[in-house]
Design a protein around this motif. Sequence first.
Motif, PDB file in Angstrom:
ATOM      1  N   ASP A  96      16.517 107.760 -53.986  1.00  0.00           N
ATOM      2  CA  ASP A  96      17.224 107.501 -55.234  1.00  0.00           C
ATOM      3  C   ASP A  96      16.361 106.854 -56.307  1.00  0.00           C
ATOM      4  O   ASP A  96      16.866 106.410 -57.324  1.00  0.00           O
ATOM      5  CB  ASP A  96      18.448 106.611 -54.959  1.00  0.00           C
ATOM      6  CG  ASP A  96      19.461 107.350 -54.111  1.00  0.00           C
ATOM      7  OD1 ASP A  96      19.472 108.597 -54.203  1.00  0.00           O
ATOM      8  OD2 ASP A  96      20.197 106.718 -53.358  1.00  0.00           O
ATOM      9  N   ARG A  97      15.073 106.815 -56.045  1.00  0.00           N
ATOM     10  CA  ARG A  97      14.191 106.183 -57.001  1.00  0.00           C
ATOM     11  C   ARG A  97      14.290 106.910 -58.347  1.00  0.00           C
ATOM     12  O   ARG A  97      14.088 108.115 -58.416  1.00  0.00           O
ATOM     13  CB  ARG A  97      12.866 106.314 -56.322  1.00  0.00           C
ATOM     14  CG  ARG A  97      11.571 106.186 -56.784  1.00  0.00           C
ATOM     15  CD  ARG A  97      10.585 106.358 -55.636  1.00  0.00           C
ATOM     16  NE  ARG A  97      10.407 107.757 -55.324  1.00  0.00           N
ATOM     17  CZ  ARG A  97       9.237 108.364 -55.350  1.00  0.00           C
ATOM     18  NH1 ARG A  97       8.147 107.702 -55.647  1.00  0.00           N
ATOM     19  NH2 ARG A  97       9.152 109.652 -55.076  1.00  0.00           N
ATOM     20  N   PRO A  98      14.622 106.177 -59.399  1.00  0.00           N
ATOM     21  CA  PRO A  98      14.745 106.860 -60.698  1.00  0.00           C
ATOM     22  C   PRO A  98      13.385 107.213 -61.275  1.00  0.00           C
ATOM     23  O   PRO A  98      12.395 106.562 -60.954  1.00  0.00           O
ATOM     24  CB  PRO A  98      15.435 105.809 -61.579  1.00  0.00           C
ATOM     25  CG  PRO A  98      15.134 104.496 -60.950  1.00  0.00           C
ATOM     26  CD  PRO A  98      14.874 104.733 -59.488  1.00  0.00           C
ATOM     27  N   TRP A  99      13.342 108.259 -62.076  1.00  0.00           N
ATOM     28  CA  TRP A  99      12.094 108.618 -62.749  1.00  0.00           C
ATOM     29  C   TRP A  99      11.930 107.672 -63.923  1.00  0.00           C
ATOM     30  O   TRP A  99      12.875 107.472 -64.685  1.00  0.00           O
ATOM     31  CB  TRP A  99      12.163 110.036 -63.288  1.00  0.00           C
ATOM     32  CG  TRP A  99      12.081 111.092 -62.248  1.00  0.00           C
ATOM     33  CD1 TRP A  99      13.105 111.507 -61.444  1.00  0.00           C
ATOM     34  CD2 TRP A  99      10.950 111.891 -61.904  1.00  0.00           C
ATOM     35  NE1 TRP A  99      12.668 112.514 -60.627  1.00  0.00           N
ATOM     36  CE2 TRP A  99      11.351 112.769 -60.885  1.00  0.00           C
ATOM     37  CE3 TRP A  99       9.626 111.956 -62.361  1.00  0.00           C
ATOM     38  CZ2 TRP A  99      10.481 113.703 -60.315  1.00  0.00           C
ATOM     39  CZ3 TRP A  99       8.775 112.887 -61.793  1.00  0.00           C
ATOM     40  CH2 TRP A  99       9.190 113.743 -60.782  1.00  0.00           C
ATOM     41  N   VAL A 100      10.758 107.089 -64.062  1.00  0.00           N
ATOM     42  CA  VAL A 100      10.502 106.227 -65.208  1.00  0.00           C
ATOM     43  C   VAL A 100       9.752 107.060 -66.243  1.00  0.00           C
ATOM     44  O   VAL A 100       8.590 107.396 -66.063  1.00  0.00           O
ATOM     45  CB  VAL A 100       9.687 104.989 -64.798  1.00  0.00           C
ATOM     46  CG1 VAL A 100       9.514 104.052 -65.978  1.00  0.00           C
ATOM     47  CG2 VAL A 100      10.372 104.291 -63.636  1.00  0.00           C
ATOM     48  N   VAL A 101      10.472 107.437 -67.293  1.00  0.00           N
ATOM     49  CA  VAL A 101       9.895 108.312 -68.315  1.00  0.00           C
ATOM     50  C   VAL A 101       9.780 107.510 -69.607  1.00  0.00           C
ATOM     51  O   VAL A 101      10.758 106.900 -70.041  1.00  0.00           O
ATOM     52  CB  VAL A 101      10.790 109.553 -68.526  1.00  0.00           C
ATOM     53  CG1 VAL A 101      10.193 110.466 -69.578  1.00  0.00           C
ATOM     54  CG2 VAL A 101      10.975 110.304 -67.215  1.00  0.00           C
ATOM     55  N   PHE A 150      10.043 115.219 -48.235  1.00  0.00           N
ATOM     56  CA  PHE A 150      10.905 114.062 -48.440  1.00  0.00           C
ATOM     57  C   PHE A 150      10.347 113.230 -49.574  1.00  0.00           C
ATOM     58  O   PHE A 150       9.179 112.907 -49.552  1.00  0.00           O
ATOM     59  CB  PHE A 150      11.005 113.205 -47.172  1.00  0.00           C
ATOM     60  CG  PHE A 150      12.012 112.122 -47.372  1.00  0.00           C
ATOM     61  CD1 PHE A 150      13.339 112.354 -47.074  1.00  0.00           C
ATOM     62  CD2 PHE A 150      11.644 110.896 -47.907  1.00  0.00           C
ATOM     63  CE1 PHE A 150      14.299 111.374 -47.305  1.00  0.00           C
ATOM     64  CE2 PHE A 150      12.602 109.922 -48.141  1.00  0.00           C
ATOM     65  CZ  PHE A 150      13.918 110.155 -47.839  1.00  0.00           C
ATOM     66  N   PRO A 151      11.151 112.856 -50.583  1.00  0.00           N
ATOM     67  CA  PRO A 151      12.531 113.304 -50.755  1.00  0.00           C
ATOM     68  C   PRO A 151      12.592 114.802 -51.038  1.00  0.00           C
ATOM     69  O   PRO A 151      11.624 115.376 -51.511  1.00  0.00           O
ATOM     70  CB  PRO A 151      12.996 112.483 -51.965  1.00  0.00           C
ATOM     71  CG  PRO A 151      11.759 112.113 -52.689  1.00  0.00           C
ATOM     72  CD  PRO A 151      10.687 111.999 -51.668  1.00  0.00           C
ATOM     73  N   GLU A 179       4.057 115.641 -64.864  1.00  0.00           N
ATOM     74  CA  GLU A 179       3.477 114.591 -64.018  1.00  0.00           C
ATOM     75  C   GLU A 179       3.680 114.851 -62.535  1.00  0.00           C
ATOM     76  O   GLU A 179       2.836 114.477 -61.720  1.00  0.00           O
ATOM     77  CB  GLU A 179       4.100 113.224 -64.365  1.00  0.00           C
ATOM     78  CG  GLU A 179       3.920 112.819 -65.826  1.00  0.00           C
ATOM     79  CD  GLU A 179       2.451 112.628 -66.193  1.00  0.00           C
ATOM     80  OE1 GLU A 179       1.675 112.184 -65.326  1.00  0.00           O
ATOM     81  OE2 GLU A 179       2.088 112.949 -67.344  1.00  0.00           O
ATOM     82  N   GLY A 180       4.830 115.423 -62.156  1.00  0.00           N
ATOM     83  CA  GLY A 180       5.151 115.569 -60.748  1.00  0.00           C
ATOM     84  C   GLY A 180       5.380 114.208 -60.118  1.00  0.00           C
ATOM     85  O   GLY A 180       5.268 113.172 -60.802  1.00  0.00           O
ATOM     86  N   ARG A 181       5.712 114.199 -58.869  1.00  0.00           N
ATOM     87  CA  ARG A 181       5.837 112.942 -58.118  1.00  0.00           C
ATOM     88  C   ARG A 181       5.885 113.333 -56.656  1.00  0.00           C
ATOM     89  O   ARG A 181       6.674 114.203 -56.291  1.00  0.00           O
ATOM     90  CB  ARG A 181       7.121 112.204 -58.538  1.00  0.00           C
ATOM     91  CG  ARG A 181       7.271 110.862 -57.859  1.00  0.00           C
ATOM     92  CD  ARG A 181       8.332 110.034 -58.497  1.00  0.00           C
ATOM     93  NE  ARG A 181       9.677 110.439 -58.108  1.00  0.00           N
ATOM     94  CZ  ARG A 181      10.784 109.802 -58.467  1.00  0.00           C
ATOM     95  NH1 ARG A 181      10.692 108.761 -59.271  1.00  0.00           N
ATOM     96  NH2 ARG A 181      11.954 110.214 -58.072  1.00  0.00           N
TER      97      ARG A 181
END
Length: 166
Positions: free
Chosen positions: A35-40, A88-89, A114-116
């Motif tokens: 559930d980590r939010p994207w920091v944009v 995962f996730p 950026e991807g993650r």
Amino acid sequence: MPTDAQRNLKTRKILFGSLLTLICIVLVYAALLRDRPWVVPEEVKRLKNPIATTESTLKPAKEIYTEECAQCHGEQGKGDGPEARLHFPAPADLTDTQRMKVVTDGEIFYQISEGREPMPSFKKRLTEDQRWELVILVRSFSARSAPPAAEKKPDAVGKTAAPAKD
Ligand code: HEC
């Protein structure tokens, strides 16, 4: 004096307790990671898509998507590509209207650029225009009922609808 049996039991209790704690830590960590939010950055969030939504922008985007994204995100963006389960996730369901209506075009552009982990970054592999076209395609997954605007004729560009005066 505790007997051997009592000592054994105690050791087992401690082991069992540690195992439970470890499982809990892993579960909490997994939940947080999912559930980590994207920091944009705010200025990127507010960016407007410079590409117009037409069939001719969707077609190349679709080709790139099939090549670069579908293995994880699935042909229709449902997050059910053949590789999705290995990650995962897991990739989210891009057809989920509730989820997608709260993200801006700028945010999707940022996510693609950026991807993650485990999603790769596409900043170097795709041009800005290609990434913006993909934003339109990603949007189209959650807006099945709203087809892209009709193709504009080149001669209509820049002209106003007002009738010419004589
Ligand atoms: C290796 C598998 C993989 C590939 C290839 C990939 N993605 Fe992803 N993508 C993911 C995963 C996993 C996430 C979720 C990452 C997270 O939440 O930390 C994600 C997240 C996203 C998101 C944000 C929504 C979400 O799921 O949280 C968008 C938009 C997106 N990807 C679009 C694309 C596009 C467009 C491409 C192709 C140019 C692409 N992805 C390629 C795995 C992939």
